[in-house]
Each structure stands twice: as structure tokens, then as C-alpha cells.
Design a protein around this motif. Structure first.
Motif, PDB file in Angstrom:
ATOM      1  N   GLY A 320       0.826  -1.206   0.000  1.00 52.55           N
ATOM      2  CA  GLY A 320       0.000   0.000   0.000  1.00 52.55           C
ATOM      3  C   GLY A 320       0.859   1.255   0.000  1.00 52.55           C
ATOM      4  N   ALA A 321       1.936   1.225   0.799  1.00 49.03           N
ATOM      5  CA  ALA A 321       2.854   2.359   0.837  1.00 49.03           C
ATOM      6  C   ALA A 321       3.516   2.571  -0.521  1.00 49.03           C
ATOM      7  N   GLY A 322       3.903   1.477  -1.176  1.00 54.24           N
ATOM      8  CA  GLY A 322       4.479   1.586  -2.518  1.00 54.24           C
ATOM      9  C   GLY A 322       3.529   2.265  -3.482  1.00 54.24           C
ATOM     10  N   CYS A 323       2.247   1.930  -3.376  1.00 54.15           N
ATOM     11  CA  CYS A 323       1.238   2.560  -4.239  1.00 54.15           C
ATOM     12  C   CYS A 323       1.095   4.044  -3.910  1.00 54.15           C
ATOM     13  N   GLY A 324       1.157   4.384  -2.616  1.00 57.02           N
ATOM     14  CA  GLY A 324       1.081   5.780  -2.215  1.00 57.02           C
ATOM     15  C   GLY A 324       2.269   6.577  -2.729  1.00 57.02           C
ATOM     16  N   ILE A 325       3.457   5.978  -2.661  1.00 55.41           N
ATOM     17  CA  ILE A 325       4.660   6.635  -3.180  1.00 55.41           C
ATOM     18  C   ILE A 325       4.546   6.820  -4.692  1.00 55.41           C
ATOM     19  N   ALA A 326       4.035   5.792  -5.370  1.00 54.31           N
ATOM     20  CA  ALA A 326       3.846   5.894  -6.822  1.00 54.31           C
ATOM     21  C   ALA A 326       2.944   7.073  -7.166  1.00 54.31           C
ATOM     22  N   TYR A 327       1.848   7.228  -6.413  1.00 53.48           N
ATOM     23  CA  TYR A 327       0.929   8.353  -6.646  1.00 53.48           C
ATOM     24  C   TYR A 327       1.618   9.674  -6.344  1.00 53.48           C
ATOM     25  N   LEU A 328       2.356   9.742  -5.248  1.00 52.48           N
ATOM     26  CA  LEU A 328       3.055  10.958  -4.849  1.00 52.48           C
ATOM     27  C   LEU A 328       4.029  11.420  -5.931  1.00 52.48           C
ATOM     28  N   LEU A 329       4.641  10.443  -6.618  1.00 54.91           N
ATOM     29  CA  LEU A 329       5.624  10.753  -7.651  1.00 54.91           C
ATOM     30  C   LEU A 329       4.992  10.953  -9.028  1.00 54.91           C
ATOM     31  N   GLY A 330       3.677  11.085  -9.052  1.00 57.30           N
ATOM     32  CA  GLY A 330       2.990  11.410 -10.304  1.00 57.30           C
ATOM     33  C   GLY A 330       2.437  10.215 -11.051  1.00 57.30           C
ATOM     34  N   GLY A 331       2.471   9.048 -10.415  1.00 56.26           N
ATOM     35  CA  GLY A 331       1.980   7.844 -11.077  1.00 56.26           C
ATOM     36  C   GLY A 331       0.487   7.879 -11.331  1.00 56.26           C
ATOM     37  N   ASP A 332       0.068   7.345 -12.477  1.00 54.59           N
ATOM     38  CA  ASP A 332      -1.352   7.270 -12.814  1.00 54.59           C
ATOM     39  C   ASP A 332      -1.934   5.935 -12.350  1.00 54.59           C
ATOM     40  N   TYR A 333      -3.166   5.675 -12.735  1.00 52.61           N
ATOM     41  CA  TYR A 333      -3.852   4.444 -12.342  1.00 52.61           C
ATOM     42  C   TYR A 333      -3.062   3.208 -12.746  1.00 52.61           C
ATOM     43  N   GLU A 334      -2.552   3.175 -13.974  1.00 48.74           N
ATOM     44  CA  GLU A 334      -1.794   2.008 -14.441  1.00 48.74           C
ATOM     45  C   GLU A 334      -0.528   1.809 -13.610  1.00 48.74           C
ATOM     46  N   THR A 335       0.110   2.896 -13.223  1.00 50.14           N
ATOM     47  CA  THR A 335       1.323   2.800 -12.402  1.00 50.14           C
ATOM     48  C   THR A 335       1.011   2.151 -11.065  1.00 50.14           C
ATOM     49  N   ILE A 336      -0.082   2.575 -10.453  1.00 51.75           N
ATOM     50  CA  ILE A 336      -0.467   2.009  -9.151  1.00 51.75           C
ATOM     51  C   ILE A 336      -0.816   0.529  -9.283  1.00 51.75           C
ATOM     52  N   CYS A 337      -1.522   0.170 -10.341  1.00 49.87           N
ATOM     53  CA  CYS A 337      -1.859  -1.238 -10.570  1.00 49.87           C
ATOM     54  C   CYS A 337      -0.605  -2.096 -10.663  1.00 49.87           C
ATOM     55  N   HIS A 338       0.358  -1.657 -11.453  1.00 48.13           N
ATOM     56  CA  HIS A 338       1.579  -2.444 -11.640  1.00 48.13           C
ATOM     57  C   HIS A 338       2.439  -2.455 -10.378  1.00 48.13           C
ATOM     58  N   THR A 339       2.454  -1.354  -9.648  1.00 46.64           N
ATOM     59  CA  THR A 339       3.171  -1.327  -8.376  1.00 46.64           C
ATOM     60  C   THR A 339       2.586  -2.361  -7.423  1.00 46.64           C
ATOM     61  N   MET A 340       1.278  -2.407  -7.340  1.00 44.29           N
ATOM     62  CA  MET A 340       0.593  -3.371  -6.483  1.00 44.29           C
ATOM     63  C   MET A 340       0.938  -4.805  -6.871  1.00 44.29           C
ATOM     64  N   VAL A 341       0.785  -5.142  -8.131  1.00 48.46           N
ATOM     65  CA  VAL A 341       1.005  -6.524  -8.580  1.00 48.46           C
ATOM     66  C   VAL A 341       2.470  -6.920  -8.428  1.00 48.46           C
ATOM     67  N   ASN A 342       3.374  -6.053  -8.836  1.00 49.50           N
ATOM     68  CA  ASN A 342       4.799  -6.365  -8.714  1.00 49.50           C
ATOM     69  C   ASN A 342       5.193  -6.596  -7.263  1.00 49.50           C
ATOM     70  N   GLY A 343       4.735  -5.706  -6.390  1.00 47.06           N
ATOM     71  CA  GLY A 343       5.080  -5.836  -4.978  1.00 47.06           C
ATOM     72  C   GLY A 343       4.537  -7.108  -4.359  1.00 47.06           C
ATOM     73  N   LEU A 344       3.274  -7.429  -4.666  1.00 46.21           N
ATOM     74  CA  LEU A 344       2.664  -8.650  -4.127  1.00 46.21           C
ATOM     75  C   LEU A 344       3.391  -9.891  -4.619  1.00 46.21           C
ATOM     76  N   ALA A 345       3.830  -9.875  -5.856  1.00 43.58           N
ATOM     77  CA  ALA A 345       4.540 -11.039  -6.402  1.00 43.58           C
ATOM     78  C   ALA A 345       5.857 -11.288  -5.670  1.00 43.58           C
ATOM     79  N   ILE A 346       6.433 -10.251  -5.082  1.00 40.46           N
ATOM     80  CA  ILE A 346       7.738 -10.376  -4.432  1.00 40.46           C
ATOM     81  C   ILE A 346       7.635 -10.942  -3.021  1.00 40.46           C
ATOM     82  N   VAL A 347       6.712 -10.423  -2.204  1.00 37.82           N
ATOM     83  CA  VAL A 347       6.752 -10.765  -0.769  1.00 37.82           C
ATOM     84  C   VAL A 347       5.516 -11.485  -0.236  1.00 37.82           C
ATOM     85  N   SER A 348       4.511 -11.753  -1.053  1.00 40.97           N
ATOM     86  CA  SER A 348       3.356 -12.489  -0.545  1.00 40.97           C
ATOM     87  C   SER A 348       3.803 -13.859  -0.045  1.00 40.97           C
ATOM     88  N   GLY A 349       3.319 -14.216   1.139  1.00 42.01           N
ATOM     89  CA  GLY A 349       3.704 -15.493   1.725  1.00 42.01           C
ATOM     90  C   GLY A 349       4.517 -15.341   2.988  1.00 42.01           C
TER      91      GLY A 349
END
Length: 422
Positions: A320-349
Motif C-alpha cells: 500500500g505504501a508503494g502505491c502511495g509513493i507511486a501516486y506521490l511521484l505522479g503515477g497514474d492508475y496504471e502505475t499504481i496497478c503495476h506497483t501493487m502486482v509487482n510488490g505482491l509477487a515479491i513478498v506475498s507469503g
């Protein structure tokens, strides 16, 4: 965004971003005991406490604030009985005197306390029964930390709502959350509608992070990150979140603003975004909008997982924080989506083995994954549909993670609890 949904999103933030002092599971126990003591209104001679496995897991190793360093279920109950102010809810033991700390220790020595496991469909379930010289009382909390579902005195039921209906159904429906609407809401929300909620989160959580970095709490994960890796903005984002947990898990008496029932999640969802905003001289409005994204993305993930599980909540908040940072840095909807998926793929579990100092390390790893997920997308890289738990469409991936933690990790949770109780 429809006005109805707009108001519901405001209400969700109001319900979730509330103050608490101390790890919320021991505090929920103290709150339950304090309420039961109020109902009893008698000198206590015995206490019977039943708790679900996840309460055992999350109370065992964490210091209860304002108790002089005490840990455990019995200490949490003692704090609520001796010093609890019930109307303060998750700050129930925020105002404790030195004499009351001594009285807690005396009460624990003199009062027999029977603690037993509670078989329940709710991961969060607490039942405190106090027996006095002339009366007896019983109070039960289930589903979420302040949700009283049963009150009894001298065999008479004073209040009952049913445990099955106790989860989060008394709260605003979180199923309406989705990343598209979260993005639109953050972009459109009137700042005056969220300013007070979010400024309190900034003030409380940043203060305890600074305390964690200034003094030796827990395993000093936040301090070690800065000493080892320097003060790059990405390191600072991890270090401040970890430092808040360093302090909180080891009994720091400063309050924090929680998210999804957890102080660790509240700090993890907010502090990395706050650090980025401070370092980059972002405006208050930019920070507020980014915190809307980080908090709601965390709540959205947790909705499918539940308040307590074998899945570490820091993961949801770090992403969630990664998505917030993405938005803060000017990220659009697609940026937030990819940030979410990429991050979850790394540490889920990452598993939850209770509240304790090592939570700070898990927080650092989760924030790192959220930030890496953002920078992967900025560099044209992503984890794709069919790779592990990743599915095409951010909502499908979020649902997969919810199913993993809610259904797939049930037996994992049981085994963790068994190991911790040996």
C-alpha cells in the motif's frame, strides 16, 4: 465518483484510521477486561479468560505499554482491570499512574486467572469472565478489536449480537473498494474532508518513528538500516516504518494511528509516504492524497484477508505504501496497478508469527518490495499473468492473495500457533 461511494470512502477512512496505544491485540484484551470490570462492579476474586489462537499468537511476545514491561494475556487483563478507562477504547490504558503499575503486579499475584483456548470461527475472539464476591460478569469481543458481541451479569444476558455476524459487518462495506475508484477518490477528494484524519496519522506515526530512531527499542531495525545502508530516500522510507515498530512492539507508550486494526500496518502504510513527501518537499495536499491511496490500498487488500491470519499484514501495508509513493511521484492508475502486482509477487507469503520485535524487519522487507514494484514499472518491467499467483488484472491478483491467506494458510496458522505454545 458517485456521491454515495465518495461518502462511504470517507467513512471507511474514519473507521480505520483511529488512535491506539500499544499492540492492538493486548489492548483489545485490556479493553474487554475493563468493560467487564465496569459491568461487574464488585471486588474481583477470580478471572477466566478464553481467547482464539490468533490472540495467543499476537499477545505472547509483545510488551504491554504502561505496565512496567509486562507481557502476555494475564498482564493485558490486569492492565484493563486495574487501570482501564473503557470509554477510551483502544487507548484504554493510556493514562496509568505509577501506583497503578504496582497494583497490576499485586493483582496478578493475588488473583487466580484461568486462561484457555477458544474454538471460534473468528480469528479474533476474546471472552473475559470476572467473578467477584457477590457478582459475576462476562464480556466477549469478536471479529474486530472493539466489537463487543456479548455482555452478561449474574447469568442475565444484557447484550448479544451473535458471533457469526460479528466480523466486520457492523462497519461500512469494504467490498466496494477497488483500485480504480481509490485512484479517482484520491484525485478528487476535498482536502477538508480528510485533512484532520490524515494529519493526525502524520503527527502520531512520525513522532513514534523518530522515537524509534533516537533510542534503543527492540532490535533497532530502523537504526541499523540507516547505519548500514545510508540515508538514501528509499532506505529512509524503510527505516522510519521499521523504527516505529521497533518502539511500539517493545512497549513504547506513544499512540499511533492504526490501519485495519493494526498499529504496525498503520505505520507501514503511512511512514514511507511521509518520508518521501518530506524529502522531496511535496505540498501537504500532495501528501494527503498519496496517503489516501496508501491507506485505502492497504484496507482493500486486508478486506479479503481478514484482520488476523497467518499472512503478515505488513505485506499489505508495505505494498500500500508503494502505491502511495507511486501516486506521490505522479503515477497514474496504471502505475499504481503495476506497483501493487509487482510488490505482491515479491513478498506475498511472509507468515505472521505474532506481534514482536521482528515485525520491524518484515515491515522493512515489505516496504522495499512496494518501492521496488514501483521502480520496476518505471523501468518497463513487470511480473506477468500466470507467473505464480499473478493474474491479469490487479483485482484478480488481489483476490488471489486474499484466497491464499484466508483459505490456503488456515493450517499454516494452526501450526504456527502450536509451535509458539510449546
Amino acid at each position: 465518483m458517485e456521491e454515495k461511494n465518495y461518502q462511504l470512502y470517507i467513512q471507511i477512512l474514519k473507521e480505520e484510521l483511529v488512535p491506539a496505544m500499544g499492540c492492538t491485540e493486548p489492548i483489545a484484551l485490556a479493553y474487554c477486561a475493563s468493560k467487564c470490570c465496569d459491568v461487574l462492579d464488585d471486588e474481583i476474586i477470580k478471572a477466566n479468560v478464553q481467547v482464539s489462537g490468533n490472540i495467543i499468537k499476537n499477545v505472547k511476545s509483545v510488551v504491554v505499554p504502561n505496565t512496567g514491561g509486562l507481557k502476555g494475556i494475564a498482564s493485558s487483563v490486569a492492565a484493563g482491570v486495574v487501570a482501564g478507562i473503557t470509554e477510551n477504547v483502544l487507548e484504554v490504558i493510556a493514562n496509568v499512574t505509577a501506583d497503578q503499575k504496582q497494583e497490576m503486579a499485586k493483582w496478578l499475584q493475588q488473583t487466580p486467572i484461568d486462561i484457555s483456548p477458544l474454538e471460534s470461527e473468528c480469528a479474533l475472539d476474546i471472552c473475559v469472565e470476572l467473578i467477584g464476591k457477590h457478582h459475576q460478569a462476562k464480556v466477549r469481543i469478536a471479529g474486530f478489536h472493539t466489537n463487543i458481541v456479548y455482555i452478561e451479569k449474574d447469568g442475565e444476558v444484557l447484550f448479544e449480537m451473535g458471533v457469526v455476524a460479528s466480523s466486520d459487518q457492523s462497519l461500512t462495506d469494504r467490498s466496494l473498494l477497488n483500485i480504480q475508484d481509490i485512484y479517482e477518490f484520491a484525485s478528487q477528494v476535498k482536502i477538508e474532508d480528510v485533512k484532520d484524519i490524515l494529519q493526525r496519522q502524520i503527527d502520531y506515526n512520525y513522532a513514534i518513528a523518530c522515537e524509534g530512531l533516537s533510542n534503543d527499542w527492540g532490535a533497532c531495525v530502523g537504526q541499523i538500516l540507516l547505519k548500514t545502508y545510508g540515508d538514501d530516500i528509499k532506505v529512509k522510507a524503510k527505516a522510519y516504518a521499521a523504527a516505529g515498530s521497533d518502539a511500539r512492539m517493545s512497549g513504547c507508550e506513544m499512540p499511533v494511528i492504526i490501519n485495519s486494526g493494526s498499529g504496525n500496518q498503520g505505520m507501514t502504510a503511512s511512514l514511507p509516504v511521509i518520508v518521501y513527501a518530506k524529502e522531496l518537499d511535496k505540498t501537504s495536499e500532495e501528501l494527503y492524497r498519496a496517503l489516501v491511496v496508501s491507506n485505502l490500498c492497504t484496507i482493500h487488500q486486508k478486506t479479503g484477508i481478514g484482520r488476523l491470519s497467518a499472512y503478515c499484514g505488513a505485506v499489505s501495508a508495505g505494498i500500500g505504501a508503494g502505491c502511495g509513493i507511486a501516486y506521490l511521484l505522479g503515477g497514474d492508475y496504471e502505475t499504481i496497478c503495476h506497483t501493487m502486482v509487482n510488490g505482491l509477487a515479491i513478498v506475498s507469503g511472509i507468515v505472521c508469527d505474532g506481534a514482536k520485535p521482528s515485525c520491524a524487519g518484515k515491515i522493512a522487507a515489505s516496504v522495499d518490495a512496494g518501492i521496488l514494484g514501483y521502480y520496476m514499472y518505471k523501468n518497463g518491467c513487470e511480473f506477468k499473468d500466470g507467473e505464480g499467483l499473478v493474474l491479469k488484472g490487479v483485482e484478480n491478483t488481489i483476490r488471489n492473495i486474499g484466497k491464499l491467506s484466508r483459505d490456503g494458510m488456515k493450517e499454516t496458522d494452526k501450526e504456527i500457533i502450536k509451535m509458539m505454545c510449546r
